[in-house]
Design a protein around this motif. Sequence first.
Motif, PDB file in Angstrom:
ATOM      1  N   ILE A 176       0.864  -1.181   0.000  1.00  0.00           N
ATOM      2  CA  ILE A 176       0.000   0.000   0.000  1.00  0.00           C
ATOM      3  C   ILE A 176       0.900   1.230   0.000  1.00  0.00           C
ATOM      4  CG2 ILE A 176      -1.817   1.256   1.193  1.00  0.00           C
ATOM      5  CD1 ILE A 176      -2.708  -1.448   0.146  1.00  0.00           C
ATOM      6  N   VAL A 177       0.720   2.096  -0.980  1.00  0.00           N
ATOM      7  CA  VAL A 177       1.548   3.292  -1.111  1.00  0.00           C
ATOM      8  C   VAL A 177       0.743   4.519  -0.690  1.00  0.00           C
ATOM      9  CG1 VAL A 177       2.865   4.749  -2.698  1.00  0.00           C
ATOM     10  CG2 VAL A 177       2.880   2.259  -2.977  1.00  0.00           C
ATOM     11  N   MET A 178       1.329   5.332   0.173  1.00  0.00           N
ATOM     12  CA  MET A 178       0.705   6.582   0.610  1.00  0.00           C
ATOM     13  C   MET A 178       1.652   7.724   0.267  1.00  0.00           C
ATOM     14  SD  MET A 178      -0.841   7.605   4.368  1.00  0.00           S
ATOM     15  CE  MET A 178       0.742   7.418   5.241  1.00  0.00           C
ATOM     16  N   GLU A 179       1.281   8.542  -0.677  1.00  0.00           N
ATOM     17  CA  GLU A 179       2.094   9.677  -1.089  1.00  0.00           C
ATOM     18  C   GLU A 179       1.694  10.936  -0.330  1.00  0.00           C
ATOM     19  OE1 GLU A 179       1.376   9.883  -5.271  1.00  0.00           O
ATOM     20  OE2 GLU A 179       2.855   8.318  -5.736  1.00  0.00           O
ATOM     21  N   GLY A 180       2.568  11.927  -0.342  1.00  0.00           N
ATOM     22  CA  GLY A 180       2.246  13.217   0.255  1.00  0.00           C
ATOM     23  C   GLY A 180       2.430  13.285   1.747  1.00  0.00           C
ATOM     24  N   VAL A 181       3.389  12.515   2.297  1.00  0.00           N
ATOM     25  CA  VAL A 181       3.662  12.530   3.738  1.00  0.00           C
ATOM     26  C   VAL A 181       4.483  13.771   4.064  1.00  0.00           C
ATOM     27  CG1 VAL A 181       4.693  11.306   5.673  1.00  0.00           C
ATOM     28  CG2 VAL A 181       3.602  10.021   3.819  1.00  0.00           C
ATOM     29  N   SER A 182       3.927  14.691   4.822  1.00  0.00           N
ATOM     30  CA  SER A 182       4.589  15.958   5.114  1.00  0.00           C
ATOM     31  C   SER A 182       5.704  15.782   6.136  1.00  0.00           C
ATOM     32  CB  SER A 182       3.575  16.975   5.639  1.00  0.00           C
ATOM     33  OG  SER A 182       3.123  16.600   6.927  1.00  0.00           O
ATOM     34  N   ASP A 183       6.545  16.816   6.280  1.00  0.00           N
ATOM     35  CA  ASP A 183       7.643  16.775   7.245  1.00  0.00           C
ATOM     36  C   ASP A 183       7.142  16.779   8.687  1.00  0.00           C
ATOM     37  OD1 ASP A 183       9.512  16.698   5.252  1.00  0.00           O
ATOM     38  OD2 ASP A 183       9.967  18.849   5.300  1.00  0.00           O
ATOM     39  N   ASP A 184       5.880  17.173   8.909  1.00  0.00           N
ATOM     40  CA  ASP A 184       5.325  17.167  10.261  1.00  0.00           C
ATOM     41  C   ASP A 184       5.101  15.753  10.785  1.00  0.00           C
ATOM     42  OD1 ASP A 184       5.271  19.929  10.241  1.00  0.00           O
ATOM     43  OD2 ASP A 184       3.192  20.046   9.555  1.00  0.00           O
ATOM     44  N   VAL A 185       4.926  14.809   9.884  1.00  0.00           N
ATOM     45  CA  VAL A 185       4.632  13.432  10.280  1.00  0.00           C
ATOM     46  C   VAL A 185       5.879  12.776  10.865  1.00  0.00           C
ATOM     47  CG1 VAL A 185       4.046  11.140   9.405  1.00  0.00           C
ATOM     48  CG2 VAL A 185       2.752  13.144   8.634  1.00  0.00           C
ATOM     49  N   SER A 186       5.752  12.253  12.090  1.00  0.00           N
ATOM     50  CA  SER A 186       6.896  11.642  12.771  1.00  0.00           C
ATOM     51  C   SER A 186       6.788  10.124  12.854  1.00  0.00           C
ATOM     52  CB  SER A 186       7.031  12.217  14.189  1.00  0.00           C
ATOM     53  OG  SER A 186       5.831  12.021  14.923  1.00  0.00           O
ATOM     54  N   THR A 187       5.589   9.571  12.701  1.00  0.00           N
ATOM     55  CA  THR A 187       5.411   8.119  12.699  1.00  0.00           C
ATOM     56  C   THR A 187       4.434   7.715  11.604  1.00  0.00           C
ATOM     57  OG1 THR A 187       3.597   8.200  14.324  1.00  0.00           O
ATOM     58  CG2 THR A 187       5.831   7.872  15.178  1.00  0.00           C
ATOM     59  N   ILE A 188       4.703   6.550  11.020  1.00  0.00           N
ATOM     60  CA  ILE A 188       3.783   5.911  10.084  1.00  0.00           C
ATOM     61  C   ILE A 188       3.213   4.694  10.790  1.00  0.00           C
ATOM     62  CG2 ILE A 188       3.567   4.707   7.883  1.00  0.00           C
ATOM     63  CD1 ILE A 188       3.965   7.697   7.574  1.00  0.00           C
ATOM     64  N   GLU A 189       1.893   4.532  10.756  1.00  0.00           N
ATOM     65  CA  GLU A 189       1.273   3.480  11.557  1.00  0.00           C
ATOM     66  C   GLU A 189       0.233   2.684  10.767  1.00  0.00           C
ATOM     67  OE1 GLU A 189      -0.316   5.043  15.190  1.00  0.00           O
ATOM     68  OE2 GLU A 189       1.451   6.293  15.597  1.00  0.00           O
ATOM     69  N   LEU A 190       0.223   1.386  11.018  1.00  0.00           N
ATOM     70  CA  LEU A 190      -0.934   0.558  10.699  1.00  0.00           C
ATOM     71  C   LEU A 190      -1.804   0.621  11.931  1.00  0.00           C
ATOM     72  CD1 LEU A 190      -2.577  -1.605   9.173  1.00  0.00           C
ATOM     73  CD2 LEU A 190      -1.041  -3.321  10.164  1.00  0.00           C
ATOM     74  N   CYS A 191      -2.982   1.202  11.803  1.00  0.00           N
ATOM     75  CA  CYS A 191      -3.750   1.467  13.011  1.00  0.00           C
ATOM     76  C   CYS A 191      -5.251   1.464  12.755  1.00  0.00           C
ATOM     77  CB  CYS A 191      -3.326   2.796  13.631  1.00  0.00           C
ATOM     78  SG  CYS A 191      -3.648   4.250  12.608  1.00  0.00           S
ATOM     79  N   VAL A 192      -5.974   1.574  13.847  1.00  0.00           N
ATOM     80  CA  VAL A 192      -7.430   1.690  13.823  1.00  0.00           C
ATOM     81  C   VAL A 192      -7.787   3.120  14.211  1.00  0.00           C
ATOM     82  CG1 VAL A 192      -9.595   0.836  14.797  1.00  0.00           C
ATOM     83  CG2 VAL A 192      -7.637  -0.721  14.530  1.00  0.00           C
ATOM     84  N   VAL A 193      -8.619   3.760  13.399  1.00  0.00           N
ATOM     85  CA  VAL A 193      -9.092   5.110  13.709  1.00  0.00           C
ATOM     86  C   VAL A 193     -10.608   5.103  13.737  1.00  0.00           C
ATOM     87  CG1 VAL A 193      -7.077   6.246  12.695  1.00  0.00           C
ATOM     88  CG2 VAL A 193      -9.094   5.817  11.271  1.00  0.00           C
ATOM     89  N   ASN A 194     -11.180   6.142  14.373  1.00  0.00           N
ATOM     90  CA  ASN A 194     -12.628   6.296  14.342  1.00  0.00           C
ATOM     91  C   ASN A 194     -13.017   7.210  13.186  1.00  0.00           C
ATOM     92  OD1 ASN A 194     -12.092   8.925  15.234  1.00  0.00           O
ATOM     93  ND2 ASN A 194     -12.522   8.444  17.374  1.00  0.00           N
ATOM     94  N   SER A 195     -14.289   7.572  13.129  1.00  0.00           N
ATOM     95  CA  SER A 195     -14.784   8.355  11.998  1.00  0.00           C
ATOM     96  C   SER A 195     -14.221   9.766  11.953  1.00  0.00           C
ATOM     97  CB  SER A 195     -16.314   8.426  12.036  1.00  0.00           C
ATOM     98  OG  SER A 195     -16.749   9.052  13.231  1.00  0.00           O
TER      99      SER A 195
END
Length: 238
Positions: A87-106
Amino acid sequence: MKKKNAIFAAVLAVTCAFTAACDEGDIYSDTVVSSEGRVAVLKCNLSGMTNWAGNYNLVLAGFDETSEYSNIQVSLSQSIEGKDTSIVMEGVSDDVSTIELCVVNSLRQRVLTLATSEAPQSADTITLDVGNFDVSMYSAIQHGVFTPDCAQCHGASNSAAAGLYLTEGHSYASLVNQASTRVENGIRVVPGDSASSVLHKVIYPGNTAGLAFSHENIITSSRVLRLIDTWIQNGAAE
């Protein structure tokens, strides 16, 4: 006159489309990406994706250090279940410090992190390789709650408090439809009835199960408490 009618029809069509979208009630997109920045890649073979209930979303997401809301995320389609996938996710800004496989709510708010990778600004591509991974609701609770927060007292050492094992591979058999050794006539997890389950009574504020040791400060996130209740209420599936 014909030109004015054509313009009016176009405006009306746009207005109707916008109104219909609002009426659907889902104002949050499942996928939030940007056209600039770094690239994150999730390598995986996921199982248990169809096991989820409630208003939750499995995502590849990027978070900064200050917020529980994802800066960027890509929803994981159930069509990838059981397949070796990138799975490719483009556009990760410099503010992002972690990449996660996770569960989010709505609201795109983190509920549980299943796997994570640091995202240094010097890296153009951040790869999170999880291999074969069970992402079912029960497995998520095991990885995100039981193992880090509960297993130390319940099975990871030489003994399990109250005879309750919450270690991986043992927690389900120790919880679901099992009688409590501390609460008279209590069942640890009653599928379909979270309010009657001893697990619910123990972890929620108030310690209504009447145990001598309070567990209410072990799980402090209301989002996690609701997730556990949702799992029980929807049948406590393994």
